[in-house]
Design a protein around this motif. Structure first.
Motif, PDB file in Angstrom:
ATOM      1  N   ALA A  57       0.817  -1.222   0.000  1.00 21.68           N
ATOM      2  CA  ALA A  57       0.000   0.000   0.000  1.00 21.68           C
ATOM      3  C   ALA A  57       0.848   1.267   0.000  1.00 21.68           C
ATOM      4  CB  ALA A  57      -0.990  -0.002   1.166  1.00 21.68           C
ATOM      5  N   ILE A  58       1.979   1.266  -0.708  1.00 20.70           N
ATOM      6  CA  ILE A  58       2.634   2.542  -1.012  1.00 20.70           C
ATOM      7  C   ILE A  58       1.656   3.384  -1.825  1.00 20.70           C
ATOM      8  CG2 ILE A  58       4.389   3.557  -2.510  1.00 20.70           C
ATOM      9  CD1 ILE A  58       6.394   1.682  -1.402  1.00 20.70           C
ATOM     10  N   MET A  90       0.791  -1.122   5.461  1.00 22.92           N
ATOM     11  CA  MET A  90       0.223   0.123   4.926  1.00 22.92           C
ATOM     12  C   MET A  90       1.264   1.230   5.015  1.00 22.92           C
ATOM     13  SD  MET A  90      -3.591   0.181   6.595  1.00 22.92           S
ATOM     14  CE  MET A  90      -4.789  -1.129   6.282  1.00 22.92           C
ATOM     15  N   VAL A  91       2.066   1.393   3.967  1.00 20.30           N
ATOM     16  CA  VAL A  91       3.049   2.475   3.963  1.00 20.30           C
ATOM     17  C   VAL A  91       2.346   3.820   3.817  1.00 20.30           C
ATOM     18  CG1 VAL A  91       5.116   3.404   2.870  1.00 20.30           C
ATOM     19  CG2 VAL A  91       4.772   0.921   2.979  1.00 20.30           C
ATOM     20  N   ASN A  92       1.471   3.931   2.826  1.00 21.23           N
ATOM     21  CA  ASN A  92       0.706   5.160   2.597  1.00 21.23           C
ATOM     22  C   ASN A  92      -0.617   5.064   3.345  1.00 21.23           C
ATOM     23  OD1 ASN A  92      -0.560   7.454   1.674  1.00 21.23           O
ATOM     24  ND2 ASN A  92      -0.580   6.840  -0.488  1.00 21.23           N
ATOM     25  N   VAL A  93      -0.539   5.137   4.673  1.00 21.29           N
ATOM     26  CA  VAL A  93      -1.737   4.951   5.482  1.00 21.29           C
ATOM     27  C   VAL A  93      -2.758   6.068   5.237  1.00 21.29           C
ATOM     28  CG1 VAL A  93      -0.809   6.148   7.506  1.00 21.29           C
ATOM     29  CG2 VAL A  93      -2.521   4.345   7.809  1.00 21.29           C
ATOM     30  N   ILE A  97      -6.699   5.465   4.163  1.00 17.05           N
ATOM     31  CA  ILE A  97      -7.840   6.091   4.833  1.00 17.05           C
ATOM     32  C   ILE A  97      -8.790   6.726   3.818  1.00 17.05           C
ATOM     33  CG2 ILE A  97      -8.502   8.012   6.342  1.00 17.05           C
ATOM     34  CD1 ILE A  97      -5.956   7.414   7.964  1.00 17.05           C
ATOM     35  N   HIS A  98      -8.218   7.375   2.804  1.00 15.68           N
ATOM     36  CA  HIS A  98      -9.027   8.072   1.796  1.00 15.68           C
ATOM     37  C   HIS A  98      -9.369   7.187   0.593  1.00 15.68           C
ATOM     38  CE1 HIS A  98      -8.771  11.963   3.792  1.00 15.68           C
ATOM     39  NE2 HIS A  98      -7.488  11.756   3.975  1.00 15.68           N
ATOM     40  N   ARG A  99      -8.952   5.907   0.650  1.00 19.34           N
ATOM     41  CA  ARG A  99      -9.183   4.966  -0.467  1.00 19.34           C
ATOM     42  C   ARG A  99      -8.608   5.521  -1.775  1.00 19.34           C
ATOM     43  NH1 ARG A  99     -15.540   3.340   0.668  1.00 19.34           N
ATOM     44  NH2 ARG A  99     -15.304   2.939   2.900  1.00 19.34           N
TER      45      ARG A  99
END
Length: 345
Positions: A57-58, A90-93, A97-99
């Motif tokens: 999830a970068i 989740m790197v780009n958490v 959150i914003h999908r």
């Protein structure tokens, strides 16, 4: 290369041999001043060995890797680990959150590496990740999916000039490897600068859990860990052909007209130059435009959205030398993955 000691220091804390620890790296706040952090799990084996990073999830909407990571750290075979596994689901958490693929400022985090302590939001997150996580590793697997409304056939992307990364790519055990140059600002580029071989796993579609892609990802991570001597060889392993083919190039077939695209193909299918790939038509019919293959190869990516405009990407086709052999192995791989159990033990 193995660690000289049985313990590892990360985020100022020492993780002793045979233990594991969960970290939450603070990266900022929401507008509500709610703290946001990146979850990290460190599993340290009893015996020394390499330090491997698996991250996902970068791009915040690419979720298959989140589930691959969860299954790996909870698998029973992880108890046999030698060395250290650092798992970052989740790197780009903020994107999760914003999908969204992107950070809130619309930057692509995978174009922000190695980052800067005083840079943009993406630059600061990238800098923190490199300093506190990537720099502590010796190898890394970066888990991705296709973009929104697009699916990727399970594949490994790697710069084959890096021999250690190439060995990892082949060990992962997929039929398809894409020889992909390193892009500026990418995690792979940051790893290359640090001498850390990184491979990228691409499979499935954004904002979806794709079970075959997840299963193949878990199996591939385990294969790489076995290759790095972090795990013992499997008992009574299933005999595998272990045929892997490298695409030296690939390109998207683009829409020759506006309308609704009806594809005749699925991921992994072989195409021949001049073959009819599908039809673009209007909502009432009567205006059919054929989509033909400009070259031959294997479909490694495809749009899932029938609504297309002129020039839009429809099918991603990889070029291979031994096309008939690739077709056979890919078909066997699809059947094998469809029959795999959900949990790999």
């Amino acid at each position: 290369m193995s660690r000289s000691k049985n313990s590892l220091e990360i985020f100022g804390e020492r993780i002793e041999a045979g233990t594991q620890k969960t970290f939450h790296i603070p990266i900022g706040q929401l507008y509500t001043q709610t703290n946001i952090s990146i979850p990290v799990q460190v599993v340290n084996g009893k015996a020394p060995g390499p330090v491997l990073l698996i991250c996902a999830a970068i791009h915040g909407d690419e979720l298959n890797g989140v589930e691959v990571t969860r299954r790996v750290i909870s698998a029973p075979w992880i108890k046999s680990l030698k060395g250290t596994l650092i798992a970052v689901p989740m790197v780009n958490v903020l994107g999760v959150i914003h999908r969204s693929r992107y950070l809130p400022d619309r930057r692509d985090l995978n174009r922000c590496f190695p980052g800067s302590e005083e840079g943009s939001l993406g630059g600061r997150i990238a800098h923190l990740f490199v300093q506190e996580i990537l720099g502590k590793c010796q190898y890394a697997i970066d888990l991705h999916t296709g973009a929104i409304h697009r699916s990727n056939m399970p594949q490994i992307r790697v710069h084959l000039e890096n021999t250690k990364a190439a060995d990892m790519a082949h060990a992962f055990g997929l039929p398809l490897i894409i020889d992909a140059p390193i892009r500026d600002g990418s995690l792979r580029g940051a790893g290359d600068d640090l001498g850390i071989p990184i491979i990228t796993y691409e499979a499935g579609e954004a904002l979806r859990f794709d079970e075959p892609a997840i299963i193949a990802g878990v199996k591939g991570v385990r294969n790489v860990m076995t290759h790095l001597n972090m795990l013992p060889p499997r008992r009574n392993p299933k005999k595998e052909t272990n045929n892997t083919f490298v695409a030296k190039s690939s390109a998207w077939v683009r829409a020759p007209a506006d309308g609704l695209f009806r594809s005749h193909l699925k991921l992994g299918d072989r195409v021949v130059r001049g073959e009819l790939l599908g039809i673009i038509d209007g909502p009432l019919g009567g205006s059919e435009t054929p989509v033909k293959a400009p070259f031959g190869g294997i479909v490694i990516g495809a749009t899932n959205l029938p609504l297309v405009n002129l020039g839009e990407a429809l099918l991603h086709v990889g070029r291979f030398d031994d096309i008939e052999d690739v077709e056979t192995v890919v078909d066997e791989f699809r059947q094998e993955v469809d029959m795999m159990p959900v949990e790999l033990s």
